[in-house]
Motif scaffolding. Sequence first.
Motif, PDB file in Angstrom:
ATOM      1  N   PHE A 143      17.496   9.840  23.323  1.00  8.14           N
ATOM      2  CA  PHE A 143      16.945   8.494  23.486  1.00  8.14           C
ATOM      3  C   PHE A 143      15.655   8.523  24.301  1.00  8.14           C
ATOM      4  CE2 PHE A 143      16.770   4.526  26.032  1.00  8.14           C
ATOM      5  CZ  PHE A 143      16.529   3.636  24.991  1.00  8.14           C
ATOM      6  N   THR A 144      15.673   9.205  25.447  1.00  4.59           N
ATOM      7  CA  THR A 144      14.484   9.208  26.313  1.00  4.59           C
ATOM      8  C   THR A 144      13.356  10.039  25.724  1.00  4.59           C
ATOM      9  OG1 THR A 144      15.490  10.979  27.642  1.00  4.59           O
ATOM     10  CG2 THR A 144      15.761   8.714  28.423  1.00  4.59           C
ATOM     11  N   ASP A 145      13.686  11.009  24.886  1.00  4.98           N
ATOM     12  CA  ASP A 145      12.637  11.825  24.260  1.00  4.98           C
ATOM     13  C   ASP A 145      11.993  11.142  23.064  1.00  4.98           C
ATOM     14  OD1 ASP A 145      13.074  13.823  26.080  1.00  4.98           O
ATOM     15  OD2 ASP A 145      14.267  15.084  24.736  1.00  4.98           O
ATOM     16  N   GLN A 146      12.797  10.382  22.300  1.00  2.00           N
ATOM     17  CA  GLN A 146      12.322   9.924  20.991  1.00  2.00           C
ATOM     18  C   GLN A 146      12.243   8.409  20.830  1.00  2.00           C
ATOM     19  OE1 GLN A 146      15.125  11.732  18.252  1.00  2.00           O
ATOM     20  NE2 GLN A 146      15.111  13.647  19.401  1.00  2.00           N
ATOM     21  N   GLN A 147      13.078   7.651  21.561  1.00  4.29           N
ATOM     22  CA  GLN A 147      13.204   6.233  21.231  1.00  4.29           C
ATOM     23  C   GLN A 147      12.835   5.269  22.347  1.00  4.29           C
ATOM     24  OE1 GLN A 147      17.371   7.230  19.897  1.00  4.29           O
ATOM     25  NE2 GLN A 147      16.970   5.539  18.488  1.00  4.29           N
ATOM     26  N   ILE A 148      12.891   5.721  23.589  1.00  2.00           N
ATOM     27  CA  ILE A 148      12.761   4.763  24.680  1.00  2.00           C
ATOM     28  C   ILE A 148      11.405   4.053  24.663  1.00  2.00           C
ATOM     29  CG2 ILE A 148      11.849   6.390  26.418  1.00  2.00           C
ATOM     30  CD1 ILE A 148      13.748   4.997  28.444  1.00  2.00           C
ATOM     31  N   GLU A 149      10.370   4.721  24.174  1.00  2.00           N
ATOM     32  CA  GLU A 149       9.042   4.109  24.116  1.00  2.00           C
ATOM     33  C   GLU A 149       9.036   2.859  23.247  1.00  2.00           C
ATOM     34  OE1 GLU A 149       4.465   5.363  22.817  1.00  2.00           O
ATOM     35  OE2 GLU A 149       6.039   6.889  22.982  1.00  2.00           O
ATOM     36  N   TYR A 150       9.921   2.827  22.246  1.00  2.00           N
ATOM     37  CA  TYR A 150       9.961   1.709  21.294  1.00  2.00           C
ATOM     38  C   TYR A 150      11.117   0.750  21.571  1.00  2.00           C
ATOM     39  CZ  TYR A 150       7.278   5.425  19.098  1.00  2.00           C
ATOM     40  OH  TYR A 150       6.371   6.433  18.864  1.00  2.00           O
ATOM     41  N   GLN A 183      21.802   9.289  36.574  1.00  2.00           N
ATOM     42  CA  GLN A 183      21.289  10.201  35.555  1.00  2.00           C
ATOM     43  C   GLN A 183      20.422   9.449  34.550  1.00  2.00           C
ATOM     44  OE1 GLN A 183      25.332  11.638  34.665  1.00  2.00           O
ATOM     45  NE2 GLN A 183      24.567  13.734  34.862  1.00  2.00           N
ATOM     46  N   CYS A 184      20.869   8.255  34.164  1.00  2.00           N
ATOM     47  CA  CYS A 184      20.094   7.448  33.218  1.00  2.00           C
ATOM     48  C   CYS A 184      18.754   7.034  33.821  1.00  2.00           C
ATOM     49  CB  CYS A 184      20.897   6.216  32.809  1.00  2.00           C
ATOM     50  SG  CYS A 184      22.360   6.587  31.822  1.00  2.00           S
ATOM     51  N   LEU A 185      18.777   6.592  35.071  1.00  2.00           N
ATOM     52  CA  LEU A 185      17.552   6.164  35.734  1.00  2.00           C
ATOM     53  C   LEU A 185      16.564   7.318  35.856  1.00  2.00           C
ATOM     54  CD1 LEU A 185      15.904   4.029  37.263  1.00  2.00           C
ATOM     55  CD2 LEU A 185      17.114   4.724  39.350  1.00  2.00           C
ATOM     56  N   HIS A 186      17.031   8.474  36.281  1.00  2.17           N
ATOM     57  CA  HIS A 186      16.137   9.619  36.435  1.00  2.17           C
ATOM     58  C   HIS A 186      15.531  10.029  35.095  1.00  2.17           C
ATOM     59  CE1 HIS A 186      16.471  11.118  40.664  1.00  2.17           C
ATOM     60  NE2 HIS A 186      17.487  10.267  40.654  1.00  2.17           N
ATOM     61  N   ALA A 187      16.326   9.992  34.027  1.00  3.93           N
ATOM     62  CA  ALA A 187      15.804  10.353  32.709  1.00  3.93           C
ATOM     63  C   ALA A 187      14.755   9.355  32.246  1.00  3.93           C
ATOM     64  CB  ALA A 187      16.951  10.428  31.706  1.00  3.93           C
ATOM     65  N   ALA A 188      15.003   8.064  32.492  1.00  2.00           N
ATOM     66  CA  ALA A 188      14.035   7.040  32.101  1.00  2.00           C
ATOM     67  C   ALA A 188      12.731   7.190  32.880  1.00  2.00           C
ATOM     68  CB  ALA A 188      14.627   5.648  32.313  1.00  2.00           C
ATOM     69  N   PRO A 197       6.403  -0.036  27.970  1.00  3.02           N
ATOM     70  CA  PRO A 197       7.244  -1.238  28.099  1.00  3.02           C
ATOM     71  C   PRO A 197       8.703  -0.965  27.740  1.00  3.02           C
ATOM     72  CG  PRO A 197       5.188  -1.756  26.956  1.00  3.02           C
ATOM     73  CD  PRO A 197       5.247  -0.260  27.082  1.00  3.02           C
ATOM     74  N   GLY A 198       8.930  -0.062  26.781  1.00  3.15           N
ATOM     75  CA  GLY A 198      10.305   0.243  26.397  1.00  3.15           C
ATOM     76  C   GLY A 198      11.097   0.835  27.542  1.00  3.15           C
ATOM     77  N   ALA A 199      10.482   1.748  28.285  1.00  4.74           N
ATOM     78  CA  ALA A 199      11.171   2.370  29.415  1.00  4.74           C
ATOM     79  C   ALA A 199      11.458   1.338  30.499  1.00  4.74           C
ATOM     80  CB  ALA A 199      10.334   3.516  29.973  1.00  4.74           C
ATOM     81  N   VAL A 200      10.482   0.476  30.764  1.00  3.95           N
ATOM     82  CA  VAL A 200      10.675  -0.570  31.775  1.00  3.95           C
ATOM     83  C   VAL A 200      11.811  -1.505  31.354  1.00  3.95           C
ATOM     84  CG1 VAL A 200       9.592  -2.552  32.913  1.00  3.95           C
ATOM     85  CG2 VAL A 200       8.271  -0.460  32.537  1.00  3.95           C
ATOM     86  N   THR A 201      11.844  -1.853  30.080  1.00  5.99           N
ATOM     87  CA  THR A 201      12.892  -2.740  29.577  1.00  5.99           C
ATOM     88  C   THR A 201      14.263  -2.093  29.717  1.00  5.99           C
ATOM     89  OG1 THR A 201      11.349  -3.711  27.986  1.00  5.99           O
ATOM     90  CG2 THR A 201      13.693  -4.066  27.578  1.00  5.99           C
ATOM     91  N   TRP A 202      14.356  -0.789  29.422  1.00  4.93           N
ATOM     92  CA  TRP A 202      15.653  -0.118  29.508  1.00  4.93           C
ATOM     93  C   TRP A 202      16.113  -0.001  30.958  1.00  4.93           C
ATOM     94  CZ3 TRP A 202      17.924   5.002  30.407  1.00  4.93           C
ATOM     95  CH2 TRP A 202      19.196   5.128  29.826  1.00  4.93           C
TER      96      TRP A 202
END
Length: 485
Positions: A216-223, A252-257, A270-275
């Motif tokens: 998710f953080t590598d491929q999708q979080i940006e969108y 772990q989720c926060l650090h990855a984001a 914006p996607g990372a901020v939203t997540w």
Amino acid sequence: MQLIWLRSDLRLHDNTALSAAAARGPTVAVYLVSPQQWLAHDDAPCKVDFWLRNLRELRLELDRLNIPLLIRTAPSWADAPAVLLDLCLQLQIDALYLNEEYGLHETRRDAAVARTLKAEGIEVRRYLDQLLFKPGSVLTRTGTYFQVFSQFRKVCYERLHHSLPGLVLAPKAQAPLNLASDALPDSVEGFAVPSDTLRNLWPAGENEAQRRLDAFTDQQIEYYGNDRDFPARPGTSQLSAYLAAGVISPRQCLHAALQSNHGEFETGHPGAVTWINELLWREFYKHILVGYPRVSRHRAFRPETEALAWRDAPDDLAAWQQARTGLPIIDAAMRQLLETGWMHNRLRMVVAMFLTKNLLIDWREGERFFMRHLIDGDLAANNGGWQWSSSTGTDSAPYFRIFNPLSQSEKFDPEGVFIKHWLPELASLSKKEVHNPANLGGLFGAVDYPSPIVDLHASRARALAAFKNLPSRQDSVELAGSAYE
């Protein structure tokens, strides 16, 4: 010897209590099977099965470290103090380690365990683990718990900029103990075993949770900021079940984001901020459980809404539960829930508003039904979401904001891909027709699909009147003119 009591923290890495126990000396782990309590809390069969499957994976990891995993039965949480005391005396335990849980029953259980063990000279050590901030540490200037998410988030951002919660190291292997891990049950009485199809959607174990987080953080979080609202797209992390069971931690989720967003909370993608904001919503609702315990008692957060004249409509409730409302986006979402144990978050709001506003059925009916079917069922998040949608909760949608399922469907499933996947009986309809087959009139006869159980506009007016008639309601119904989304 130390005893780590595992609950909703079924992981080896970044497990605060487990790491602390192992650092102090020889450690044994225990998990309590509590079928009566789980039934009382409406835990879903697929969720109980998910716990057991993750426990099985965790046992393998603990065995590699020579940490035995013991299984004990405490039918209800009232039995937990005696069961744990017996085990502590048997193993000559010096201290019980646990990660804090929230909710009225959880805190009462843990307090009773602490009293019982301390009376026998056994120390109880509790740790912050499933949250970034300890409840009671993020307060308003007047010392009360926040009721508005945006204000809560602002303080959380300030705290995170000042001090980012660190990850906890996994325990190292210890010397072998003369104690073997217990066998895990394949099932628990009172909880049906889910289908292989459902199980295969949710593989167990930390490796799977970490794989999903990395993907998710590598491929999708940006969108994520845009794609998360479209249920036919793979736009969400699919981590909620793993977070609820503690197979992965919010840290772990926060650090990855943050790693994916160059360390930024409020700028960058914006996607990372939203997540990250979604992680804080999860935090917010757990703080609400502690600060306002009435929500753990099936009470509305807003007291004035307890007087709402909810409808007693068992046939309408059954149609909603069984995915036969005649509104495709509602029925498709409910089929997704029934078959996968999960529902897309946008659709959770849409079906919740439909039940509580268009059908004017008590939000507690929906909250209970969701808990009985969700693999990611979590008291705080589920209660918070239902009370938000029904306009009875903290920071909730204004009562005059009522999602129109047809416009929601057209906006977020414009091609009808999601609907047709879950309602194959509508596969022959065009992307325009599929959202509201009732418009086809006589031409619709060839399709086996029910007519709508409610008139959306009339039911919306009924809901507005019910909320407007509440004793302390001051809002003007005139604001409702443009709020039917």
